[in-house]
Design a protein around this motif. Structure first.
Motif, PDB file in Angstrom:
ATOM      1  N   UNK A  28      42.463  45.928  32.633  1.00  9.41           N
ATOM      2  CA  UNK A  28      41.976  45.182  33.803  1.00  9.41           C
ATOM      3  C   UNK A  28      42.673  45.704  35.062  1.00  9.41           C
ATOM      4  N   UNK A  29      43.996  45.882  35.004  1.00 11.40           N
ATOM      5  CA  UNK A  29      44.723  46.401  36.165  1.00 11.40           C
ATOM      6  C   UNK A  29      44.229  47.785  36.562  1.00 11.40           C
ATOM      7  N   UNK A  30      44.016  48.655  35.581  1.00 11.20           N
ATOM      8  CA  UNK A  30      43.513  50.002  35.864  1.00 11.20           C
ATOM      9  C   UNK A  30      42.119  49.921  36.492  1.00 11.20           C
ATOM     10  N   UNK A  31      41.279  49.064  35.948  1.00  9.27           N
ATOM     11  CA  UNK A  31      39.919  48.902  36.470  1.00  9.27           C
ATOM     12  C   UNK A  31      39.947  48.439  37.920  1.00  9.27           C
ATOM     13  N   UNK A  32      40.737  47.420  38.208  1.00  7.09           N
ATOM     14  CA  UNK A  32      40.832  46.906  39.577  1.00  7.09           C
ATOM     15  C   UNK A  32      41.389  47.987  40.504  1.00  7.09           C
ATOM     16  N   UNK A  33      42.376  48.718  40.041  1.00  2.00           N
ATOM     17  CA  UNK A  33      42.951  49.798  40.842  1.00  2.00           C
ATOM     18  C   UNK A  33      41.877  50.813  41.237  1.00  2.00           C
ATOM     19  N   UNK A  34      41.098  51.269  40.258  1.00  2.25           N
ATOM     20  CA  UNK A  34      40.096  52.298  40.529  1.00  2.25           C
ATOM     21  C   UNK A  34      38.877  51.764  41.280  1.00  2.25           C
ATOM     22  N   UNK A  39      38.700  43.062  43.107  1.00  3.61           N
ATOM     23  CA  UNK A  39      37.391  42.862  42.464  1.00  3.61           C
ATOM     24  C   UNK A  39      37.169  41.380  42.242  1.00  3.61           C
ATOM     25  N   UNK A  40      35.896  41.000  42.234  1.00  2.74           N
ATOM     26  CA  UNK A  40      35.530  39.645  41.877  1.00  2.74           C
ATOM     27  C   UNK A  40      35.674  39.443  40.375  1.00  2.74           C
ATOM     28  N   UNK A  73      36.721  32.150  47.428  1.00  2.00           N
ATOM     29  CA  UNK A  73      35.723  32.001  48.486  1.00  2.00           C
ATOM     30  C   UNK A  73      34.520  31.312  47.864  1.00  2.00           C
ATOM     31  N   UNK A  74      34.416  30.008  48.076  1.00  2.00           N
ATOM     32  CA  UNK A  74      33.358  29.247  47.418  1.00  2.00           C
ATOM     33  C   UNK A  74      33.594  29.257  45.927  1.00  2.00           C
ATOM     34  N   UNK A  75      32.593  29.706  45.186  1.00  2.00           N
ATOM     35  CA  UNK A  75      32.713  29.773  43.729  1.00  2.00           C
ATOM     36  C   UNK A  75      33.239  31.118  43.238  1.00  2.00           C
ATOM     37  N   UNK A  76      33.463  32.033  44.154  1.00  2.00           N
ATOM     38  CA  UNK A  76      33.877  33.382  43.789  1.00  2.00           C
ATOM     39  C   UNK A  76      35.390  33.545  43.913  1.00  2.00           C
ATOM     40  N   UNK A  77      35.990  34.105  42.880  1.00  2.00           N
ATOM     41  CA  UNK A  77      37.419  34.448  42.913  1.00  2.00           C
ATOM     42  C   UNK A  77      37.544  35.965  42.969  1.00  2.00           C
ATOM     43  N   UNK A  78      38.365  36.406  43.904  1.00  2.00           N
ATOM     44  CA  UNK A  78      38.644  37.830  44.022  1.00  2.00           C
ATOM     45  C   UNK A  78      40.081  38.065  43.585  1.00  2.00           C
ATOM     46  N   UNK A  79      40.251  39.030  42.718  1.00  2.00           N
ATOM     47  CA  UNK A  79      41.575  39.398  42.224  1.00  2.00           C
ATOM     48  C   UNK A  79      41.991  40.691  42.898  1.00  2.00           C
ATOM     49  N   UNK A  80      43.197  40.678  43.457  1.00  2.00           N
ATOM     50  CA  UNK A  80      43.732  41.820  44.182  1.00  2.00           C
ATOM     51  C   UNK A  80      45.070  42.220  43.554  1.00  2.00           C
ATOM     52  N   UNK A  81      45.273  43.523  43.366  1.00  2.00           N
ATOM     53  CA  UNK A  81      46.542  44.003  42.835  1.00  2.00           C
ATOM     54  C   UNK A  81      47.670  43.596  43.770  1.00  2.00           C
ATOM     55  N   UNK A  82      48.778  43.149  43.194  1.00  2.00           N
ATOM     56  CA  UNK A  82      49.968  42.816  43.965  1.00  2.00           C
ATOM     57  C   UNK A  82      50.929  43.993  43.814  1.00  2.00           C
ATOM     58  N   UNK A  83      50.843  44.919  44.729  1.00  2.00           N
ATOM     59  CA  UNK A  83      51.614  46.162  44.626  1.00  2.00           C
ATOM     60  C   UNK A  83      53.122  45.916  44.661  1.00  2.00           C
TER      61      UNK A  83
END
Length: 105
Positions: A28-34, A39-40, A73-83
């Motif tokens: 998951x971390x690699x996917x979000x990174x690339x 990503x939502x 944001x509303x019903x959407x969650x966005x996940x961001x890498x915490x560098x």
């Protein structure tokens, strides 16, 4: 005796390495990174063959370890890498790369 700052850092490392122990969470971390570092949740889930509750739990573990941050944001969650948190892992591993005399100073 350790002070509370060291206890906090030890706890952080424990959570981080426990989260990284599972291959799906690492992927998951690699996917979000690339995908640019964010990503939502639904987009992440579509990248894997696991059921939504499984992906949701993996995301929760990553969030609790501080490896990702969550924005809602509303019903959407966005996940961001915490560098900054990921840098803790890099710093910890780099410590082992120092020569023996330097690491004892």
């Amino acid at each position: 005796m350790q002070d509370t700052a060291d206890d906090g850092l030890t706890s952080a490392y424990d959570k981080i390495f426990a989260a990284l122990a599972h291959p799906t969470r690492r992927q998951i971390l690699v996917t979000v990174y690339f995908e640019g570092g964010a990503m939502g949740a639904g987009d992440i889930a579509r990248m894997f063959e696991h059921a939504w509750p499984t992906i949701s739990r993996h995301l929760q573990v990553l969030d609790e370890a501080g490896l990702v941050t969550t924005e809602k944001h509303g019903r959407t969650r966005t996940y961001r890498l915490n560098r900054e948190r990921i840098d803790l892992v890099t710093d910890w591993l780099t410590w082992f790369g120092r020569d023996e005399k330097e690491s004892h100073d």
